[in-house]
Design a protein around this motif. Sequence first.
Motif, PDB file in Angstrom:
ATOM      1  N   ARG A 129      15.256   5.538  -4.522  1.00  0.00           N
ATOM      2  CA  ARG A 129      14.298   5.952  -3.489  1.00  0.00           C
ATOM      3  C   ARG A 129      13.145   6.715  -4.130  1.00  0.00           C
ATOM      4  O   ARG A 129      13.378   7.636  -4.910  1.00  0.00           O
ATOM      5  CB  ARG A 129      14.997   6.819  -2.438  1.00  0.00           C
ATOM      6  N   VAL A 130      11.926   6.316  -3.774  1.00  0.00           N
ATOM      7  CA  VAL A 130      10.726   6.873  -4.410  1.00  0.00           C
ATOM      8  C   VAL A 130       9.665   7.209  -3.355  1.00  0.00           C
ATOM      9  O   VAL A 130       9.482   6.461  -2.394  1.00  0.00           O
ATOM     10  CB  VAL A 130      10.130   5.860  -5.423  1.00  0.00           C
ATOM     11  N   LEU A 131       8.972   8.328  -3.573  1.00  0.00           N
ATOM     12  CA  LEU A 131       7.796   8.688  -2.790  1.00  0.00           C
ATOM     13  C   LEU A 131       6.570   8.522  -3.680  1.00  0.00           C
ATOM     14  O   LEU A 131       6.629   8.824  -4.874  1.00  0.00           O
ATOM     15  CB  LEU A 131       7.870  10.144  -2.322  1.00  0.00           C
ATOM     16  N   ALA A 132       5.465   8.069  -3.103  1.00  0.00           N
ATOM     17  CA  ALA A 132       4.214   7.954  -3.855  1.00  0.00           C
ATOM     18  C   ALA A 132       3.071   8.494  -3.014  1.00  0.00           C
ATOM     19  O   ALA A 132       3.063   8.342  -1.789  1.00  0.00           O
ATOM     20  CB  ALA A 132       3.940   6.503  -4.237  1.00  0.00           C
ATOM     21  N   SER A 133       2.118   9.123  -3.673  1.00  0.00           N
ATOM     22  CA  SER A 133       0.926   9.608  -2.987  1.00  0.00           C
ATOM     23  C   SER A 133      -0.297   9.313  -3.845  1.00  0.00           C
ATOM     24  O   SER A 133      -0.230   9.323  -5.071  1.00  0.00           O
ATOM     25  CB  SER A 133       1.024  11.103  -2.681  1.00  0.00           C
ATOM     26  N   VAL A 134      -1.409   9.043  -3.171  1.00  0.00           N
ATOM     27  CA  VAL A 134      -2.670   8.728  -3.836  1.00  0.00           C
ATOM     28  C   VAL A 134      -3.755   9.664  -3.313  1.00  0.00           C
ATOM     29  O   VAL A 134      -3.870   9.870  -2.094  1.00  0.00           O
ATOM     30  CB  VAL A 134      -3.080   7.258  -3.581  1.00  0.00           C
ATOM     31  N   TYR A 135      -4.520  10.221  -4.239  1.00  0.00           N
ATOM     32  CA  TYR A 135      -5.665  11.063  -3.893  1.00  0.00           C
ATOM     33  C   TYR A 135      -6.901  10.454  -4.541  1.00  0.00           C
ATOM     34  O   TYR A 135      -6.950  10.263  -5.743  1.00  0.00           O
ATOM     35  CB  TYR A 135      -5.449  12.491  -4.396  1.00  0.00           C
ATOM     36  N   GLY A 136      -7.895  10.149  -3.731  1.00  0.00           N
ATOM     37  CA  GLY A 136      -9.112   9.570  -4.257  1.00  0.00           C
ATOM     38  C   GLY A 136      -9.373   8.197  -3.681  1.00  0.00           C
ATOM     39  O   GLY A 136      -8.613   7.713  -2.838  1.00  0.00           O
ATOM     40  N   PRO A 137     -10.483   7.602  -4.133  1.00  0.00           N
ATOM     41  CA  PRO A 137     -11.401   8.117  -5.159  1.00  0.00           C
ATOM     42  C   PRO A 137     -12.026   9.448  -4.732  1.00  0.00           C
ATOM     43  O   PRO A 137     -12.430   9.599  -3.589  1.00  0.00           O
ATOM     44  CB  PRO A 137     -12.462   7.021  -5.267  1.00  0.00           C
TER      45      PRO A 137
END
Length: 200
Positions: free
Chosen positions: A58-66
Amino acid sequence: AITAGALFSSAMSRLEFVSPEGLRIDGRRAGEVRKIETRLGIFSRADGSSYFAMGNTRVLASVYGPREATRRSKTLHDRAIVQCEFGSANFSAGERKSKRKGGGKNKGDRRGAEISLSMKQTFESVILTELHPGSQIDIFVQVLQADGAVRSACINAATLALIDAGVAMKDFVVACNAGVLDGTTVVDLNGIEASAGSEL
C-alpha cells in the motif's frame, strides 16, 4: 549452531511456489496480478494525490507543482525540474529503517535512494516539462505496507497523483514486476515470492 537465516533459506527451498496445476501459493496463476485498489484526491493541500494498493502493498503519493523552484541554482530556464522522494513508514514490513552503527546508510536507505532516482528518471521522460520553464514538480511517495512489488506500486501511485494534479504527460506510466519461480515466469511477485524467486 544453525542460524535463523539458514533455517529460513532451508524452508524456502522446500516450498513449492507453483503447483503442477499452475497455481501459486496465494492461488493466483502465473500471469495474474493481485487485487488493485486506487483512490485520488487523498490530500487537500497537495496539487494531486493518490492511494494505490496492490495486494498487501500500500502506497500514498502526493504531487506539488508545477510551482516556483525553491533553489535558484537548480532552476532550468527551458523546462521544469522533477524531484522525487521515497519514504516508508517505520511499521511497513520489509522496508524498516534500522539505524546502522557509524551513521552509514543501511540497505533500506540505499533502496529508497534507488527507487527515488528510478522514479525521477522515469517521470522526467514523460512529463511535458517544457511547458513549465523555471519551475519544479515534486513527487512524494510513502510506503504504508510492503509485500512485494514496492517499486511498481510507487510508480503507479505517482502516475495517479500526477493525473490528479493535471500535470501534462506524453503518456501514462504503469508498472508491474515479474520473476521466475520454480522455472515459471510470473508477474506481480508478493513479498514471499520476491524473497525466494529471481526478480527480472
